[in-house]
Scaffold this motif. Structure first.
Motif, mmCIF file in Angstrom:
data_model
loop_
_atom_site.group_PDB
_atom_site.id
_atom_site.type_symbol
_atom_site.label_atom_id
_atom_site.label_comp_id
_atom_site.label_asym_id
_atom_site.label_seq_id
_atom_site.Cartn_x
_atom_site.Cartn_y
_atom_site.Cartn_z
ATOM 1 N N MET A 1 0.606 -1.144 -0.032
ATOM 2 C CA MET A 1 0.345 -0.320 0.281
ATOM 3 C C MET A 1 1.577 0.778 0.436
ATOM 4 N N ALA A 2 1.438 1.898 -1.162
ATOM 5 C CA ALA A 2 1.544 2.974 -1.424
ATOM 6 C C ALA A 2 0.252 4.471 -0.185
ATOM 7 N N LEU A 3 1.832 5.254 0.801
ATOM 8 C CA LEU A 3 0.736 6.177 1.258
ATOM 9 C C LEU A 3 1.096 7.479 0.104
ATOM 10 N N GLU A 4 0.002 7.976 0.618
ATOM 11 C CA GLU A 4 0.229 9.607 0.437
ATOM 12 C C GLU A 4 0.755 10.543 0.609
ATOM 13 N N PRO A 5 1.529 11.373 0.100
ATOM 14 C CA PRO A 5 2.340 12.134 1.035
ATOM 15 C C PRO A 5 0.938 13.429 1.527
ATOM 16 N N GLN A 6 1.041 13.474 3.117
ATOM 17 C CA GLN A 6 0.323 14.419 3.924
ATOM 18 C C GLN A 6 0.398 16.228 3.012
ATOM 19 N N ARG A 7 2.062 16.791 3.481
ATOM 20 C CA ARG A 7 2.363 17.716 2.723
ATOM 21 C C ARG A 7 3.544 17.571 2.018
ATOM 22 N N GLU A 8 3.668 18.589 1.162
ATOM 23 C CA GLU A 8 5.204 18.984 0.777
ATOM 24 C C GLU A 8 6.485 19.660 2.182
ATOM 25 N N VAL A 9 7.310 19.008 1.359
ATOM 26 C CA VAL A 9 8.645 19.789 2.763
ATOM 27 C C VAL A 9 9.083 20.959 2.249
ATOM 28 N N PRO A 10 8.936 21.604 2.598
ATOM 29 C CA PRO A 10 9.922 22.648 2.157
ATOM 30 C C PRO A 10 11.093 22.401 1.737
ATOM 31 N N ALA A 11 12.154 23.478 1.327
ATOM 32 C CA ALA A 11 13.737 22.830 0.809
ATOM 33 C C ALA A 11 14.511 23.634 2.154
ATOM 34 N N GLU A 12 13.800 25.111 2.866
ATOM 35 C CA GLU A 12 14.730 25.421 3.702
ATOM 36 C C GLU A 12 14.185 24.348 5.491
ATOM 37 N N LEU A 13 13.362 23.219 5.031
ATOM 38 C CA LEU A 13 13.060 22.753 6.385
ATOM 39 C C LEU A 13 14.232 21.677 5.757
ATOM 40 N N ARG A 14 14.837 21.071 4.533
ATOM 41 C CA ARG A 14 14.940 19.716 4.643
ATOM 42 C C ARG A 14 16.217 20.389 4.905
ATOM 43 N N SER A 15 16.774 21.440 5.052
ATOM 44 C CA SER A 15 18.608 21.781 4.969
ATOM 45 C C SER A 15 18.331 21.331 5.921
ATOM 46 N N GLU A 16 17.374 22.759 7.063
ATOM 47 C CA GLU A 16 17.604 22.270 8.403
ATOM 48 C C GLU A 16 17.512 21.000 9.214
ATOM 49 N N ILE A 17 17.811 20.358 8.527
ATOM 50 C CA ILE A 17 17.051 19.447 9.263
ATOM 51 C C ILE A 17 18.442 18.754 9.031
ATOM 52 N N ILE A 18 18.651 18.239 7.801
ATOM 53 C CA ILE A 18 20.096 17.534 7.855
ATOM 54 C C ILE A 18 21.101 18.446 7.658
ATOM 55 N N GLN A 19 21.208 19.828 8.148
ATOM 56 C CA GLN A 19 22.398 20.761 8.962
ATOM 57 C C GLN A 19 21.999 20.146 10.155
ATOM 58 N N ILE A 20 21.093 19.907 11.213
ATOM 59 C CA ILE A 20 21.268 19.642 12.802
ATOM 60 C C ILE A 20 21.932 18.771 13.123
ATOM 61 N N ASN A 21 21.179 17.296 12.186
ATOM 62 C CA ASN A 21 21.862 16.256 12.096
ATOM 63 C C ASN A 21 23.171 15.738 12.036
ATOM 64 N N ALA A 22 23.567 16.927 10.955
ATOM 65 C CA ALA A 22 24.560 16.569 10.596
ATOM 66 C C ALA A 22 26.166 16.949 11.929
ATOM 67 N N LEU A 23 25.572 18.112 12.454
ATOM 68 C CA LEU A 23 26.163 18.367 13.243
ATOM 69 C C LEU A 23 25.960 17.563 14.677
ATOM 70 N N ILE A 24 24.751 17.210 15.082
ATOM 71 C CA ILE A 24 24.785 16.309 15.837
ATOM 72 C C ILE A 24 25.709 15.023 16.380
ATOM 73 N N PHE A 25 26.240 14.213 14.996
ATOM 74 C CA PHE A 25 26.684 13.538 14.198
ATOM 75 C C PHE A 25 27.618 13.563 14.049
ATOM 76 N N GLY A 26 28.071 14.428 13.374
ATOM 77 C CA GLY A 26 29.698 15.314 12.718
ATOM 78 C C GLY A 26 30.693 15.028 13.746
ATOM 79 N N GLY A 27 29.800 16.530 14.773
ATOM 80 C CA GLY A 27 30.828 16.882 15.928
ATOM 81 C C GLY A 27 31.641 15.587 16.454
ATOM 82 N N PRO A 28 31.159 14.334 17.206
ATOM 83 C CA PRO A 28 31.702 13.448 17.590
ATOM 84 C C PRO A 28 33.554 12.898 16.330
ATOM 85 N N VAL A 29 32.612 12.828 15.178
ATOM 86 C CA VAL A 29 33.757 12.305 14.971
ATOM 87 C C VAL A 29 34.603 13.338 14.664
#
Length: 164
Positions: A1-29
Motif C-alpha cells: 500500500m503506497a502512502l499519500e504524502p500529507q504535505r510537501e517539505v520546504p527546501a529550507e526545512l529539508r536543509s535545516e533537518i540535514i544541518q542539525i543532524n550533521a552537527l549532532i553526529f558530525g561533531g563527535p566524529v
C-alpha cells in the motif's frame, strides 16, 4: 500500500533537518579525528601518566573509524526518519502527561499520550527547558504520527515549525 504524502517539505526545512543532524553526529566524529591528528603530531591527550610511549596512534585511528561507522548510518537514518514524518506523518492532537524534573544540557524529558485509529500510544521526547512553561499551560500537543508504524511519533514543532 503506497502512502499519500500529507504535505510537501520546504527546501529550507529539508536543509535545516540535514544541518542539525550533521552537527549532532558530525561533531563527535570530527573530535575523534582531531584526537588522532594530535597523536600523529606527538601530543597524546589520553596519556595521563606521562609514559614516553603513550597510547598508539592506531588506537586513535580505530576510534575515529568506529565512530564514523556508527555515526554516519545513524545520522542518515535520523534524517530519513525526520523527512519521512515531515512528508507522510498524519497530524494528531496528543496530551502531555508529564515533564521530567531533571534538566540536562538545557533539555527536559516530556512524556505524552495520543490516540490514532482508536488505539492509544505513549511516547517521550526531549524539549528545551525554556518551553516547559508553555507546555504546562497548554498540555495539548500536536504530533506527526507515522501511518505505517503508529507507535512512532514526533512533536510537530520539531519537524514543521511552531506547535500549539
Amino acid at each position: 500500500m503506497a502512502l499519500e504524502p500529507q504535505r510537501e517539505v520546504p527546501a529550507e526545512l529539508r536543509s535545516e533537518i540535514i544541518q542539525i543532524n550533521a552537527l549532532i553526529f558530525g561533531g563527535p566524529v570530527l573530535l575523534l579525528f582531531l584526537l588522532y591528528a594530535l597523536r600523529l603530531c606527538g601530543i597524546d591527550p589520553l596519556n595521563k601518566r606521562g609514559d614516553e610511549e603513550g597510547v598508539s596512534s592506531n588506537l586513535y585511528l580505530a576510534f575515529a573509524i568506529i565512530g564514523t561507522l556508527i555515526c554516519v548510518p545513524w545520522c542518515l537514518w535520523r534524517i530519513r526518519k525526520s523527512l519521512y514524518l515531515a512528508r507522510y506523518g498524519v497530524e494528531v492532537i496528543g496530551q502531555m502527561t508529564s515533564i521530567g524534573l531533571v534538566q540536562m544540557k538545557g533539555m527536559r524529558s516530556m512524556h505524552y499520550r495520543y490516540t490514532y485509529l482508536r488505539s492509544t500510544y505513549a511516547g517521550a521526547t526531549e524539549i528545551v527547558a525554556s518551553a516547559v512553561e508553555r507546555y504546562q499551560q497548554s498540555p495539548q500537543i500536536r504530533l506527526l504520527v507515522d501511518p505505517a508504524k503508529p507507535q512512532r511519533a514526533m512533536l510537530y514543532n520539531e519537524v514543521l515549525g511552531p506547535g500549539l
